[in-house]
Design an enzyme around this catalytic site. Structure first.
Site, mmCIF file in Angstrom:
data_model
loop_
_atom_site.group_PDB
_atom_site.id
_atom_site.type_symbol
_atom_site.label_atom_id
_atom_site.label_comp_id
_atom_site.label_asym_id
_atom_site.label_seq_id
_atom_site.Cartn_x
_atom_site.Cartn_y
_atom_site.Cartn_z
ATOM 1 N NE ARG A 304 -2.633 -0.165 3.518
ATOM 2 C CZ ARG A 304 -3.850 -0.446 3.443
ATOM 3 N NH1 ARG A 304 -4.857 0.387 2.421
ATOM 4 N NH2 ARG A 304 -4.189 -1.123 3.470
ATOM 5 N NE ARG A 340 -8.533 -0.473 0.039
ATOM 6 C CZ ARG A 340 -8.455 1.087 1.467
ATOM 7 N NH1 ARG A 340 -8.886 2.080 0.820
ATOM 8 N NH2 ARG A 340 -8.374 0.009 2.398
ATOM 9 C CE1 TYR A 344 -11.172 -5.198 3.819
ATOM 10 C CE2 TYR A 344 -10.723 -3.688 1.935
ATOM 11 C CZ TYR A 344 -10.660 -4.575 2.862
ATOM 12 O OH TYR A 344 -9.882 -5.983 1.943
ATOM 13 C CB CYS A 371 -27.641 -3.081 -8.542
ATOM 14 S SG CYS A 371 -27.805 -3.099 -10.660
ATOM 15 C CE1 TYR A 401 -3.097 -5.333 -0.915
ATOM 16 C CE2 TYR A 401 -2.819 -3.059 0.596
ATOM 17 C CZ TYR A 401 -2.365 -4.658 -0.177
ATOM 18 O OH TYR A 401 -2.053 -5.190 0.384
HETATM 19 N N1 LLP Z 1 3.255 -8.969 3.364
HETATM 20 C C1 LLP Z 1 1.965 -9.832 3.656
HETATM 21 C C2 LLP Z 1 2.018 -11.101 3.269
HETATM 22 C C3 LLP Z 1 0.737 -9.658 2.750
HETATM 23 O O1 LLP Z 1 -0.585 -10.270 3.622
HETATM 24 C C4 LLP Z 1 -0.255 -7.923 3.000
HETATM 25 C C5 LLP Z 1 -1.465 -7.268 3.315
HETATM 26 C C6 LLP Z 1 1.825 -7.743 2.692
HETATM 27 C C7 LLP Z 1 3.139 -7.894 3.076
HETATM 28 C C8 LLP Z 1 1.120 -5.832 2.052
HETATM 29 O O2 LLP Z 1 0.239 -4.924 3.193
HETATM 30 P P1 LLP Z 1 0.636 -3.796 2.915
HETATM 31 O O3 LLP Z 1 1.655 -3.097 2.717
HETATM 32 O O4 LLP Z 1 -0.213 -3.138 1.288
HETATM 33 O O5 LLP Z 1 -0.710 -2.691 4.053
HETATM 34 N N2 LLP Z 1 -7.376 -5.163 0.861
HETATM 35 C C9 LLP Z 1 -6.828 -4.434 2.384
HETATM 36 C C10 LLP Z 1 -5.354 -5.037 2.661
HETATM 37 C C11 LLP Z 1 -5.412 -7.064 2.932
HETATM 38 C C12 LLP Z 1 -4.056 -6.607 2.688
HETATM 39 C C13 LLP Z 1 -3.634 -8.759 2.565
HETATM 40 N N3 LLP Z 1 -2.022 -8.690 2.974
HETATM 41 C C14 LLP Z 1 -7.245 -2.951 1.790
HETATM 42 O O6 LLP Z 1 -8.388 -2.931 1.301
HETATM 43 O O7 LLP Z 1 -6.786 -2.384 2.479
#
Ligand code: LLP
Length: 444
Positions: A304, A340, A344, A371, A401
């Site tokens: 992210r 999102r 969330y 819809c 995401y």
């Molecule tokens: N490493 C692993 C093993 C993970 O499962 C994830 C994210 C990351 C790294 C990266 O995380 P980040 O730095 O992007 O936070 N769909 C949700 C977020 C789900 C994150 C899943 N895993 C959202 O839209 O907020």
């Protein structure tokens, strides 16, 4: 509306703090990102469209490299992946975290070196494992006891694969309950508290074709404080010391996952990367010294924070409706390109671009075209009172995401992705069309 509230609207509309660093105002209410007018992008590529500032992505990669020297920084592909992004991340010297054969094959066929890739997944399919072994992925992170024998068999006697173990350190952190992965009682990882992490480590050490290089944890996502990471490092070091005591093995690597939080709206907190780097290093050095361990090489997996703030979603207003005392502004995208808010409850800060409005601000709910009553992109945001069909709305911090979680709901089709930089715009991913839907539907 009070004068104070009005001036808040004006201040918010003028606040570009969550926009890419390249964002700047143009005459007549225009806004440019990467040197390209967003209104021109909308005209040229139609809406909805996702704009990705290449310079911002690269700058964020460099910020990580600078803040975390002697650390492997792996970009988490699940946030958003395309062939151009693979190339940018590669050129900036990052590794890659993938969690499917799809992400892996896209990356490797775009030229990414497989040995700098880590494969994750709580339920890896035979296809995932076959692709990982065929392409020579650097590390596979084991997430369940049954995976050890399955992977060892797939590797075969005489074969060789580096692996890590995903651990749940028992820490609750993250922006929403659905993205907290560091606690017991959820589907990810193996717990040291109940001994399952230690049992899987022992199993791996009994498989000559698997080399255990280290431990991994990912405690959650959208974390804005350093404290949970510090606690996680301490627990991981304790487990590493326990493994040394039990097996005489000193693990050379520690992967602390991603989860680094960002601001979606002006004034929201973001994780301080410099503070994180200092604290991780400090806790690791102190913990290892106390336990007599050699300090392992650190890895992190931001998704992210690399790509989120580099993206902008552009929508055209299709309808404006007053219901009770609420104003609904409906746009030509919605939950199919950004689930999102519905998933969330995330809050965004859309803004009118492409024309200057002198109208008073009013509280508006920006909704999508799908819809469902829950198809809300931004509830109760301040927008000029004269927003009307044909206007363009831009939503910053749209790079992570959103498209990677986009769906084919209502057969609207997923929007294209356009890269901007140095005053030019180019298409990276084309719009999904009815022809795409038709092609997959073989009629039967
Ligand atoms: N490493 C692993 C093993 C993970 O499962 C994830 C994210 C990351 C790294 C990266 O995380 P980040 O730095 O992007 O936070 N769909 C949700 C977020 C789900 C994150 C899943 N895993 C959202 O839209 O907020």
């Amino acid at each position: 509306m009070t004068i104070a509230a009005l001036s808040e609207v004006a201040a918010d509309a003028d606040d570009l703090s969550v926009w890419p660093a390249s964002a700047h105002r143009l005459p007549h209410g225009g806004l440019a990102v990467g040197g390209v007018s967003l209104a021109e992008v909308a005209d040229r590529f139609a809406t909805p469209v996702y704009v990705l500032d290449e310079g911002e992505v690269r700058a964020r990669c460099r910020t990580y490299r600078d803040a975390f020297p002697d650390t492997d920084v792996l970009y988490a592909a699940k946030a958003f992946l395309s062939r151009a992004v693979v190339r940018w991340v590669d050129e900036e010297g990052l590794g890659l975290d993938v969690c499917s054969a799809g992400e892996l094959e896209l990356a490797v066929t775009a030229g990414f070196p497989a040995d700098r890739v880590v494969l994750h997944g709580n339920a890896k399919s035979p296809h995932d494992i076959e692709a990982a072994l065929r392409l020579g992925v650097g590390r596979i992170v084991i997430d369940s006891p049954s995976e050890v024998a399955r992977l060892a068999a797939a590797v075969g006697t005489g074969g060789f694969q580096r692996v890590m173990v995903r651990v749940v350190p028992g820490i609750s952190a993250g922006g929403h309950e659905k993205i907290r992965t560091g606690t017991e009682g959820q589907k990810f990882g193996l717990s040291p508290a109940d001994g399952s992490a230690q049992r899987v480590v022992a199993r791996i050490l009994g498989q000559p074709q698997l080399e255990l290089t280290g431990l991994h944890c990912h405690i959650g996502s959208q974390i804005t404080e350093v404290g949970p990471y510090a606690m996680a490092v301490r627990r991981m070091v304790d487990l590493m010391a326990g493994i040394r005591d039990a097996h005489g093995v000193v693990l050379p690597e520690l992967d602390m996952g991603g989860g680094h939080g960002i601001a979606y709206r002006p004034g929201e907190p973001a994780l301080d990367l410099t503070a994180l780097a200092r604290r991780l290093r400090g806790e690791l050095a102190a913990g290892c010294a106390a336990s007599g361990l050699t300090v392992p090489r650190l890895a992190i997996e931001p998704g992210r924070a690399v790509i989120g703030p580099a993206g902008v979603a552009l929508y055209r207003v299709l309808a404006v409706k007053h219901a009770d005392d609420r104003v609904f502004v409906a746009v030509d995208g919605g939950m199919s390109d950004n689930p999102r808010p519905a998933l969330y409850g995330v809050r965004y800060a859309p803004r009118l671009v492409g024309r200057r409005s002198t109208a008073q601000g009013r509280t508006t709910t920006v909704v999508g075209r799908h819809c469902e009553a829950g198809d809300i992109l931004a509830a109760d945001v301040e927008l000029p009172g004269d927003v009307h069909p044909g206007d363009l709305l831009a939503v910053p911090v749209a790079g992570a995401y959103q498209l990677s979680m986009a769906s084919g709901y209502n057969m609207v089709g997923r929007p294209p992705v356009v890269a901007v930089g140095d005053g030019t715009a180019r298409l990276l991913v084309r719009r999904e069309t009815l022809a795409d839907f038709r092609r997959r539907d073989i009629g039967g």
